[in-house]
Write a protein that holds these residues in place. Structure first.
Motif, PDB file in Angstrom:
ATOM      1  N   UNK A 100      -5.243  -0.357   3.772  1.00 36.28           N
ATOM      2  CA  UNK A 100      -3.954  -0.862   4.262  1.00 36.28           C
ATOM      3  C   UNK A 100      -3.014   0.277   4.652  1.00 36.28           C
ATOM      4  N   UNK A 101      -3.069   1.379   3.922  1.00 34.19           N
ATOM      5  CA  UNK A 101      -2.226   2.526   4.245  1.00 34.19           C
ATOM      6  C   UNK A 101      -2.642   3.149   5.581  1.00 34.19           C
ATOM      7  N   UNK A 102      -3.939   3.281   5.794  1.00 34.74           N
ATOM      8  CA  UNK A 102      -4.430   3.817   7.065  1.00 34.74           C
ATOM      9  C   UNK A 102      -4.114   2.853   8.208  1.00 34.74           C
ATOM     10  N   UNK A 103      -4.182   1.557   7.939  1.00 38.50           N
ATOM     11  CA  UNK A 103      -3.815   0.541   8.917  1.00 38.50           C
ATOM     12  C   UNK A 103      -2.349   0.714   9.317  1.00 38.50           C
ATOM     13  N   UNK A 104      -1.491   0.922   8.327  1.00 38.23           N
ATOM     14  CA  UNK A 104      -0.067   1.133   8.589  1.00 38.23           C
ATOM     15  C   UNK A 104       0.142   2.372   9.458  1.00 38.23           C
ATOM     16  N   UNK A 105      -0.520   3.465   9.110  1.00 34.87           N
ATOM     17  CA  UNK A 105      -0.374   4.699   9.884  1.00 34.87           C
ATOM     18  C   UNK A 105      -0.846   4.500  11.326  1.00 34.87           C
ATOM     19  N   UNK A 106      -1.963   3.807  11.510  1.00 33.64           N
ATOM     20  CA  UNK A 106      -2.478   3.560  12.863  1.00 33.64           C
ATOM     21  C   UNK A 106      -1.525   2.671  13.654  1.00 33.64           C
TER      22      UNK A 106
ATOM     23  N   UNK B  60     -11.426   5.238  -5.213  1.00 32.13           N
ATOM     24  CA  UNK B  60     -12.826   4.847  -5.041  1.00 32.13           C
ATOM     25  C   UNK B  60     -13.203   3.536  -5.703  1.00 32.13           C
ATOM     26  N   UNK B  61     -12.341   2.990  -6.537  1.00 31.27           N
ATOM     27  CA  UNK B  61     -12.689   1.737  -7.215  1.00 31.27           C
ATOM     28  C   UNK B  61     -11.437   0.909  -7.454  1.00 31.27           C
ATOM     29  N   UNK B  62     -11.636  -0.285  -7.955  1.00 30.72           N
ATOM     30  CA  UNK B  62     -10.522  -1.193  -8.203  1.00 30.72           C
ATOM     31  C   UNK B  62      -9.806  -1.542  -6.913  1.00 30.72           C
ATOM     32  N   UNK B  63      -8.472  -1.498  -6.941  1.00 29.65           N
ATOM     33  CA  UNK B  63      -7.667  -1.787  -5.751  1.00 29.65           C
ATOM     34  C   UNK B  63      -7.530  -0.585  -4.827  1.00 29.65           C
ATOM     35  N   UNK B  64      -7.989   0.565  -5.244  1.00 25.81           N
ATOM     36  CA  UNK B  64      -7.832   1.783  -4.459  1.00 25.81           C
ATOM     37  C   UNK B  64      -8.331   1.694  -3.027  1.00 25.81           C
ATOM     38  N   UNK B  65      -9.590   1.290  -2.797  1.00 26.09           N
ATOM     39  CA  UNK B  65     -10.078   1.228  -1.416  1.00 26.09           C
ATOM     40  C   UNK B  65      -9.282   0.267  -0.531  1.00 26.09           C
TER      41      UNK B  65
ATOM     42  N   UNK C 152       4.002   5.675  -5.751  1.00 27.43           N
ATOM     43  CA  UNK C 152       3.964   5.767  -7.213  1.00 27.43           C
ATOM     44  C   UNK C 152       3.030   6.895  -7.596  1.00 27.43           C
ATOM     45  N   UNK C 153       1.871   6.917  -6.967  1.00 27.43           N
ATOM     46  CA  UNK C 153       0.984   8.049  -6.919  1.00 27.43           C
ATOM     47  C   UNK C 153       0.262   8.536  -8.153  1.00 27.43           C
TER      48      UNK C 153
ATOM     49  N   UNK D   8       0.832  -1.212   0.000  1.00 27.04           N
ATOM     50  CA  UNK D   8       0.000   0.000   0.000  1.00 27.04           C
ATOM     51  C   UNK D   8       0.863   1.257   0.000  1.00 27.04           C
ATOM     52  N   UNK D   9       1.931   1.244   0.786  1.00 27.70           N
ATOM     53  CA  UNK D   9       2.823   2.394   0.845  1.00 27.70           C
ATOM     54  C   UNK D   9       3.493   2.638  -0.509  1.00 27.70           C
TER      55      UNK D   9
END
Length: 89
Positions: A58-64, A48-53, A41-42, A35-36
């Motif tokens: 996973x990125x928010x999970x990492x930050x938490x 909102x769709x595909x692998x994005x959500x 790559x950005x 996710x990071x």
């Protein structure tokens, strides 16, 4: 054909470092790293769709998880600092 195993977030309050076996911890870490890297790559990311959500989750999970670990380290450092000042060290 085998399906891809998806890493699951640990139960809140559980110490995932001790509660999970090494394979689960590795899978969790790799999901967070993916996710990071995806975010780094950005270019043209659709959150909102595909692998994005999934990647955003996973990125928010990492930050938490990093915030939780930082809090634990702060508490440990405060205990060590207070212990050192009480013993005169």
């Amino acid at each position: 054909m085998a399906s891809k195993t998806i890493a699951r977030h640990p139960t809140p309050g559980a110490s995932e470092d001790n509660a999970q076996d090494p394979a689960d911890r590795l899978e969790n870490t790799l999901s967070q790293l993916e996710a990071l890297l995806w975010v780094c790559h950005g270019e043209d990311i659709d959150w909102c769709s595909g692998d994005g959500p999934r990647q955003l989750d996973n990125l928010l999970w990492l930050a938490a998880e990093l915030a939780r670990k930082a809090g634990e380290l702060f508490q440990e450092s405060e205990k060590a600092r207070k212990g050192a000042s009480e013993t005169g060290g």
